[in-house]
Design a protein around this motif. Structure first.
Motif, mmCIF file in Angstrom:
data_model
loop_
_atom_site.group_PDB
_atom_site.id
_atom_site.type_symbol
_atom_site.label_atom_id
_atom_site.label_comp_id
_atom_site.label_asym_id
_atom_site.label_seq_id
_atom_site.Cartn_x
_atom_site.Cartn_y
_atom_site.Cartn_z
ATOM 1 N N THR A 15 0.387 -2.011 -11.308
ATOM 2 C CA THR A 15 1.057 -2.910 -10.366
ATOM 3 C C THR A 15 1.036 -4.342 -10.918
ATOM 4 O OG1 THR A 15 0.326 -1.520 -8.536
ATOM 5 C CG2 THR A 15 1.022 -3.757 -7.985
ATOM 6 N N ARG A 39 -6.205 -6.298 -16.088
ATOM 7 C CA ARG A 39 -6.962 -5.646 -15.011
ATOM 8 C C ARG A 39 -7.991 -6.593 -14.394
ATOM 9 N NH1 ARG A 39 -7.937 0.731 -16.139
ATOM 10 N NH2 ARG A 39 -5.822 1.235 -16.787
ATOM 11 N N ARG A 45 4.957 1.615 -3.057
ATOM 12 C CA ARG A 45 5.068 1.496 -4.506
ATOM 13 C C ARG A 45 5.728 2.752 -5.088
ATOM 14 N NH1 ARG A 45 -0.154 1.676 -6.121
ATOM 15 N NH2 ARG A 45 -0.851 1.892 -3.970
ATOM 16 N N TRP A 69 -0.494 -8.072 -6.871
ATOM 17 C CA TRP A 69 -1.920 -8.148 -6.557
ATOM 18 C C TRP A 69 -2.235 -9.462 -5.849
ATOM 19 C CZ3 TRP A 69 -6.227 -5.041 -7.143
ATOM 20 C CH2 TRP A 69 -6.062 -3.854 -7.862
ATOM 21 N N PHE A 119 0.819 -1.214 0.000
ATOM 22 C CA PHE A 119 0.000 0.000 0.000
ATOM 23 C C PHE A 119 0.855 1.268 0.000
ATOM 24 C CE2 PHE A 119 -3.790 -2.452 0.876
ATOM 25 C CZ PHE A 119 -4.812 -1.637 0.407
ATOM 26 N N THR A 177 0.445 3.182 -10.196
ATOM 27 C CA THR A 177 -0.933 3.131 -9.724
ATOM 28 C C THR A 177 -1.339 1.672 -9.553
ATOM 29 O OG1 THR A 177 -1.731 3.121 -11.988
ATOM 30 C CG2 THR A 177 -1.454 5.271 -10.921
ATOM 31 N N TRP A 178 -2.545 1.458 -9.024
ATOM 32 C CA TRP A 178 -2.958 0.068 -8.793
ATOM 33 C C TRP A 178 -2.962 -0.732 -10.090
ATOM 34 C CZ3 TRP A 178 -2.441 -2.222 -4.489
ATOM 35 C CH2 TRP A 178 -2.605 -1.531 -3.292
ATOM 36 N N PHE A 179 -3.397 -0.116 -11.178
ATOM 37 C CA PHE A 179 -3.441 -0.875 -12.424
ATOM 38 C C PHE A 179 -2.163 -0.725 -13.255
ATOM 39 C CE2 PHE A 179 -8.123 -0.891 -11.695
ATOM 40 C CZ PHE A 179 -8.234 -2.277 -11.580
#
Length: 569
Positions: free
Chosen positions: A205, A294, A196, A210, A193, A201-203
């Motif tokens: 990563t 994704r 990084r 994940w 969290f 960003t999360w997408f």
């Protein structure tokens, strides 16, 4: 006055290259380097994998004939209890934590885990757990004989009358293992969290990160239930409380709820990182982007959510009300949706790709094919009528081992081979790797496929002797078990000899996308001289787009040209 020239002192790195063989002494120290700790996890757990495997071969030696003629029945009970416990708590969980430890900070561009000392403490609790498990062979009465699930009232029996007995040591070991895993979960979740790289960003990563996040979230919400249940069981066994003791008003079914609330999602704690490794390896060796990245990433979190609602399907035969059976049958089957999404994405990824059948690719494809079979039999077991029919038979053993060995262990092998050049700077021997894969895949099929017809025929699990009608399939399964034992030899030879004498390869021998390939092999202590600035998502094969906006290690130049903007401009 005289001028005195001062020469700059030569910088001496405390931990120059954590994976290098000439630095092997570091692996026996209290290091806080995530890469050292990762390899400590991997090597320690593999040692216990060999012990657990040896116990299983003794069991298969017993089962090659219908009569109990090799070991005493009580010894057999101890063997399957310790085999299951060691394989789960000392091999599968720790080795996956080790791979996560090594890879996650590198993949997200961090220099270490969020809490390095906590990370080291978590690891050093693992050998303590192993010592307690093995020490139970030396106490009066021997190890626990109640299975790796330790259901009361069987687990509350203490025929020797000694306070220090095998069951007590087992419970202590599991409780400590739980504390270690909770500490590890806090560390992984915080790291992912908060640490990084800028722009990740999360997408953007990687899918492996994940999957580790999804697995560790399960650890955080599920493990307290198991750890609490283990402590309550310990109190019942040692000081006479009555949480689970039926003759004193306790409820043994309550323990099953504590146990399975964690222990079914625990399967996803183990399989999710394997899924993540499949998602990383297939694009590299098929030279294509991960199809549906994704959706595959989000499906890991969906598995985390759904897996918290499936535990009762292990208790269909435990006086579970009908409404609860139906509810948990439906929720258990729901897990097939995100799992199926992943399989679809993997097939689409390699479809039309320029596939290189390297050892990690073979193990990944083998693991996926085994998971497909295990997933289908898992849907069978989620169904109440079929589950009641095959309850406590070898069908369940076959399904479980196809998940654990067929999919997860193959995923672990795939990951070790794939990132071995990164960890050591050297390439493994491809011939030995392929021999290892062939023996493992064949051994898995011979050992665990016959357990399905045995279960459908009605052979119960956890028995040292059986009716003659079950002999044919048991002989095949035992031959497969010995073959699996044999399959570890080329792996050990390959790893040791390659680490010492293998061909030196560059920093990115697979020409892979990913931050871990933007540093040296093995990586330096702090991984990157400059924090990577991520400008695009992973898996950019064929897109000619840069992954980072700077060069994290300016001295290194062995990367694909499209990895940085500087090199493409």
């Amino acid at each position: 006055m005289t001028n005195i020239s001062i020469e700059a002192p030569e910088a001496v790195r405390g931990q120059p290259y954590p994976g290098a063989p000439d630095n092997w002494k570091r692996f026996f120290t209290f290091s806080t380097d995530h890469k050292v700790i990762g390899i400590q996890y991997i090597v320690t757990s593999f040692f216990f994998f060999l012990i657990g495997g040896t116990l299983s071969m003794v069991m298969r030696g017993e089962l090659i004939t219908p009569d109990a003629d090799l070991v005493d029945r009580t010894v057999y009970n101890a063997l399957f209890t310790m085999h299951g416990s060691i394989m789960l708590f000392m091999w599968t969980f720790p080795v996956l934590v080790g791979l996560g430890n090594y890879l996650v900070p590198l993949m997200i561009g961090a220099r270490d885990m969020a809490f390095p000392r906590l990370n080291a403490v978590s690891f050093w609790m693992v050998p303590v757990v192993g010592i307690l498990m093995l020490a139970s062979f030396l106490v009066p009465g021997g190890p626990s004989q109640s299975g790796w699930w330790a259901y009361p009232p069987v687990s509350l029996q203490n025929p020797t009358g000694n306070l220090l007995n095998g069951q007590v040591l087992w419970i202590l070991a599991v409780a400590i293992s739980g504390v270690s895993s909770i500490m590890g979960g806090v560390n992984f979740v915080t790291t992912i969290f908060k640490m990084r790289s800028p722009g990740m960003t999360w997408f953007r990563t990687p899918a492996f990160v994940w999957s580790v996040l999804a697995a560790q979230l399960i650890q955080l919400y599920g493990l307290p239930a198991l750890t609490g249940g283990a402590i309550m069981l310990l109190l019942d066994l040692t000081i006479g409380t009555s949480f689970f003791t039926p003759e004193r008003g306790g409820n043994p079914i309550l323990y099953q709820h504590f146990f399975w609330f964690y222990s079914h999602p625990a399967v996803y704690v183990m399989i999710l990182p394997a899924f993540g490794m499949f998602s990383e390896i297939l694009p590299v060796h098929a030279r294509k982007p991960l199809f549906g990245y994704r959706v595959i990433a989000a499906s890991s979190i969906l598995i985390t959510v759904v897996s918290g609602l499936v535990w009762v399907h292990h208790m269909f035969a435990s006086a579970t009300p009908s409404w609860m059976r139906i509810l948990f049958m439906v929720t258990s089957m729901l897990v097939a949706i995100p799992s199926g999404i992943k399989v679809f994405g993997w097939v689409a990824t390699i479809w039309g790709g320029k596939i290189r059948f390297t050892t990690p690719m073979l193990f990944a494809l083998g693991g996926i094919s085994n998971w497909l079979f295990a997933g289908i039999t898992g849907i069978f077991l989620a169904s109440v009528p079929i589950d009641i029919h095959v309850n406590n038979t070898y069908f369940v053993v076959g399904h479980f081992h196809y998940v654990l060995y067929g999919a997860i262990v193959m995923g672990i092998y795939a990951g070790i081979y794939h990132w071995f050049p990164k960890m050591t700077g050297r390439m493994y021997y491809e011939g030995l790797g392929k021999l290892h894969f062939a023996l493992t895949y064949l051994g898995t099929a011979l050992t665990f496929l016959p357990m399905h017809p045995l279960g459908l025929m009605g052979m119960p699990r956890r028995v040292a002797s059986y009716d003659l009608e079950f002999a044919y399939w048991n002989v095949i399964a035992s031959i497969g078990g010995f073959l699996l034992g044999l399959s570890t030899l080329p792996f050990i030879l390959n790893m040791v000899s390659s680490w010492i004498r293998g061909e030196k390869v560059g920093n990115n021998p697979w020409r892979a996308y990913g931050l871990e390939w933007l540093t040296s092999s093995p990586p330096t202590v702090e991984n990157f001289e400059e924090t990577p600035l991520v400008v695009s998502g992973p898996y950019g094969y064929g897109r000619n787009q840069p992954l980072v906006g700077n060069i994290p290690n300016p001295g290194l130049t062995e990367f694909p040209e499209s990895l940085t903007q500087q090199q493409t401009s």
